[in-house]
Design a protein around this motif. Structure first.
Motif, PDB file in Angstrom:
ATOM      1  N   THR A 109       0.826  -1.211   0.000  1.00  0.00           N
ATOM      2  CA  THR A 109       0.000   0.000   0.000  1.00  0.00           C
ATOM      3  C   THR A 109       0.857   1.256   0.000  1.00  0.00           C
ATOM      4  O   THR A 109       0.528   2.248  -0.654  1.00  0.00           O
ATOM      5  N   GLU A 153      -1.351  -2.671  -4.930  1.00  0.00           N
ATOM      6  CA  GLU A 153      -2.176  -2.680  -3.723  1.00  0.00           C
ATOM      7  C   GLU A 153      -2.993  -3.964  -3.594  1.00  0.00           C
ATOM      8  O   GLU A 153      -3.527  -4.241  -2.518  1.00  0.00           O
ATOM      9  N   ALA A 161      -2.485  -6.360  -0.697  1.00  0.00           N
ATOM     10  CA  ALA A 161      -3.136  -6.205   0.599  1.00  0.00           C
ATOM     11  C   ALA A 161      -4.269  -7.204   0.790  1.00  0.00           C
ATOM     12  O   ALA A 161      -4.687  -7.487   1.924  1.00  0.00           O
TER      13      ALA A 161
END
Length: 707
Positions: free
Chosen positions: A459, A471, A474
């Motif tokens: 992130t 991202e 995540a």
């Protein structure tokens, strides 16, 4: 094919132009050679040997003089005669040294250089490819025709080295491909034939230098050929020498150093370095005209680097090195818009992964080394980095990409597949390393820390390298965050009521009040119970106040509760709770801070985590007074600065509770340091409050405290 083309040129040479003189010169060379050899073998020539050789040399010189004088009148005839004369001179010099031992090596070498230089000069001055071919052909045939069977490879290869230097010199001025191919065929064919019968390991020191020299010669000649081609053909690549030389040379090298440890690996690495260096030089000096040759040499460099890896390293490092080479090819493909290089890079990365898996399936115990600093983990790490690097290059979602990669319509698909490939290797390597080096009781905690760190790093890094897709890493938290899954579900539901028309938007009140209310009530109850009962022990991770799994999840539940109340208020629900969000937020914060103080005292002061032990602990009472005082001070300062009377009043209430606690509880701790700390600490805080945070005017207070 190159062989067909070469054969066609030979046939064409013998069937066009002045055919009789060409055939005659060639036959004369053979005839002179056979005559000299036969006469010597049978003892028929009674003249002293020196005179015989002098006569043959004078015959060759006579041919040269005759050809030079006729160059303007009968060009084809004159050039053919000159070529024959040069061949005779080569034959005489070689025979005088190798067969009859009449010339010392230094003088022989000097004479060969003189004749070679004369050949170059005559061919270039008269722009005669035929003369050069005849001279070189005669020169290469001389050792064969006059061979004595002595098997002196040093003399043979020195002689051929001189001829090859002559070819290089001619290539410097003329793009005569047939001459280059002729020298290549003779040099390596005769060298191979000698190696089959005459090579033995004891001759390595006198054979290897020649192989290196010949290889360099025929690696440079294609470059000279490409530079000397006519403008309309500039950049044409001689595939026969460009690709044939390394193949033949490396095959011969394998016979010389096949039994030497790392011998072939070093050879392949040397070839790779040469090709990369040459490609870099040509790219900087002739990037437009020699682009194809540059790419061919770069591809050969990558190929030999790929070959060198398994020859020098075990499977762990082999797969890792191939992965990096594959990533480099993907980068090159994006820079030069080369689909073939892209496909090769992707294939090499896939092969590297298969090679890695195959090795460790067969040898699962090969995990020696230090944690992280071992081939098993570092191999997986390099596979991951290569895949993620390639995914970013091909990702169309990048906002500031400077190049359009090949196969652009498939960029999104390829980027997604490579991202999954690289991310999978990243997780596999990390979790495998945890499984190998962390005790079984601590593996779950270590795995949670690893995936959480991965999510945070992804992130943080994604916007800094202009790659939003990163991202996605995540998402790996979701399977591990079992305790937070229901929180996640409610957040997604509340967001969907605002973004998705049906069914969430249409039935927003039902989703928020019905399912959301019941689930949230369970989460709040579970949070209260866990905070009272759990000490927050996250072994093998150390306890860190406010930054540990229990307290982080508790904060998430409070935020979810406030978000749910806000959604109800925006939906028009007339509930008393929706008007008291501020009070609920303050109460929840006070409760969580109090529990954090209790857990800190438990972990750092060794006080048992139960109500009786904590209540009787002077350390806990003192810490609680200080923390509550700081919280009250903070609320009062903030209330003054933002001119919110309600916030200031909340802080004042908390400070009142602290003062009451001091007299009702802490005062009883007679003679203890904790009591001194409590009273002095809270006293100083109140002095600070009085100076910096007077109560805001009632007129500035907000009418709706619940906001």
């Amino acid at each position: 094919s190159p062989v067909d083309a070469l054969f066609g040129r030979i046939v064409s040479w013998f069937t066009t132009g002045n055919v009789p003189v060409k055939v005659g010169v060639v036959l004369s060379l053979f005839g002179v050679g056979f005559l000299v050899k036969e006469g010597i073998d049978r003892g028929l020539l009674v003249l002293p040997l020196e005179y015989k050789l002098i006569g043959a040399a004078l015959f060759g010189i006579g041919l040269l003089v005759l050809g030079w004088r006729l160059r303007a009148k009968q060009r084809v005839y004159a050039l053919s005669v000159q070529g024959g004369g040069i061949g005779v001179l080569f034959l005489v010099i070689y025979a005088s040294y190798q067969i009859y031992d009449l010339l010392p090596p230094a003088l022989t070498f000097g004479l060969l250089i003189v004749v070679t230089a004369a050949t170059i000069a005559l061919a270039v001055l008269q722009d005669s490819r035929a003369l050069a071919v005849l001279g070189i052909f005669g020169g290469f045939m001389a050792p064969i025709l006059a061979s004595s069977g002595s098997n002196d490879h040093v003399a043979l290869f020195t002689y051929y080295a001189v001829l090859d230097v002559a070819i290089v010199a001619i290539a410097w001025f003329k793009a005569w491909r047939v001459l280059n191919v002729l020298g290549f065929v003779f040099t390596f064919l005769i060298g191979t034939l000698w190696g089959i019968d005459g090579y033995e390991p004891a001759k390595f020191a006198t054979t290897e230098p020649f192989l290196i020299f010949f290889t360099l010669i025929y690696l440079v000649i294609p470059v000279l050929f490409a530079l000397r081609t006519p403008p309309q053909l500039r950049g044409f690549v001689d595939g026969t020498l460009t690709f044939g030389t390394p193949i033949v040379a490396f095959s011969l090298q394998s016979q010389l150093v096949g039994d030497t440890e790392y011998g072939l690996a070093i050879s392949a690495l040397a070839l790779a370095a040469f090709y990369v260096a040459m490609a870099t030089f040509l790219y900087r000096t002739h990037r437009e005209s020699l682009r194809v040759l540059v790419e061919a040499q770069l591809a050969l460099g990558v190929a030999f680097l790929t070959v060198a890896v398994p020859l020098a390293l075990d499977a762990r490092w082999t797969s890792a090195a191939w992965a990096l080479q594959g990533a480099a090819l993907v980068w090159l493909a994006c820079r030069q818009q080369r689909t073939l290089a892209l496909l090769a890079g992707l294939a090499l990365q896939a092969l590297s992964g298969a090679y890695y898996i195959d090795y460790f399936l067969d040898q699962p115990s090969e995990l020696a080394g230090l944690p992280i600093l071992n081939g098993y983990y570092l191999g997986a790490l390099l596979l991951a980095l290569a895949g993620l690097f390639s995914a970013r290059l091909l990702d169309p979602a990048r906002e500031h990409a400077t190049e359009t990669p090949p196969l652009a319509p498939l960029g999104g698909v390829l980027a997604t597949l490579l991202f999954l490939w690289g991310g999978g290797w990243w997780l596999y390597g990390g979790l495998s390393e945890i499984d190998e080096w962390v005790a079984s009781s601590d593996r779950l905690a270590a795995a949670l820390l690893f995936v959480a760190g991965t999510a945070v790093a992804a992130t943080w890094l994604a916007p800094r390298i202009d790659w939003p897709r990163l991202e996605w890493l995540a998402v790996v938290l979701w399977p591990f965050a079992v305790l937070a899954a229901v929180a996640v579900l409610l957040f997604a539901t509340l967001r969907a009521t605002l973004r998705v028309g049906w069914p969430f938007g249409t039935h927003a009140r039902t989703y928020a009040l019905g399912g959301g209310g019941f689930v949230l009530a369970g989460l709040v109850a579970a949070t209260l119970v866990l905070n009272v009962q759990s000490s927050g022990d996250a072994a093998s991770l150390p306890y860190v106040p406010l930054v540990n799994p229990l307290e982080l999840v508790s904060v998430l539940v409070v935020l979810l509760l406030l978000r749910w109340l806000r959604a109800l208020a925006e939906g028009g629900a007339e509930l008393e709770l929706t008007k008291s969000r501020g009070v609920l937020a303050a109460a929840a914060t006070w409760f969580l801070v109090t529990m954090a103080v209790a857990r800190s005292v438990h972990h750092f002061a060794d006080v048992p985590y139960d109500l009786d032990s904590l209540a009787s602990s002077t350390t806990f009472q003192s810490a609680l007074a200080i923390v509550w005082g700081i919280a009250g001070l903070a609320a009062m300062v903030v209330g003054t600065r933002i001119r919110r009377r309600s916030v200031w009043m909340a802080g004042a209430v908390l400070m009142t509770v602290v003062v009451a606690k001091l007299f009702l509880v802490d005062l009883g701790n007679t003679g203890t340091l904790a009591r001194v700390v409590s009273f002095l600490g809270v006293g100083v805080l109140l002095l600070v409050v009085g100076y910096f945070s007077p109560v805001p005017p009632r007129a500035e207070a907000e009418p709706a405290v619940s906001r």
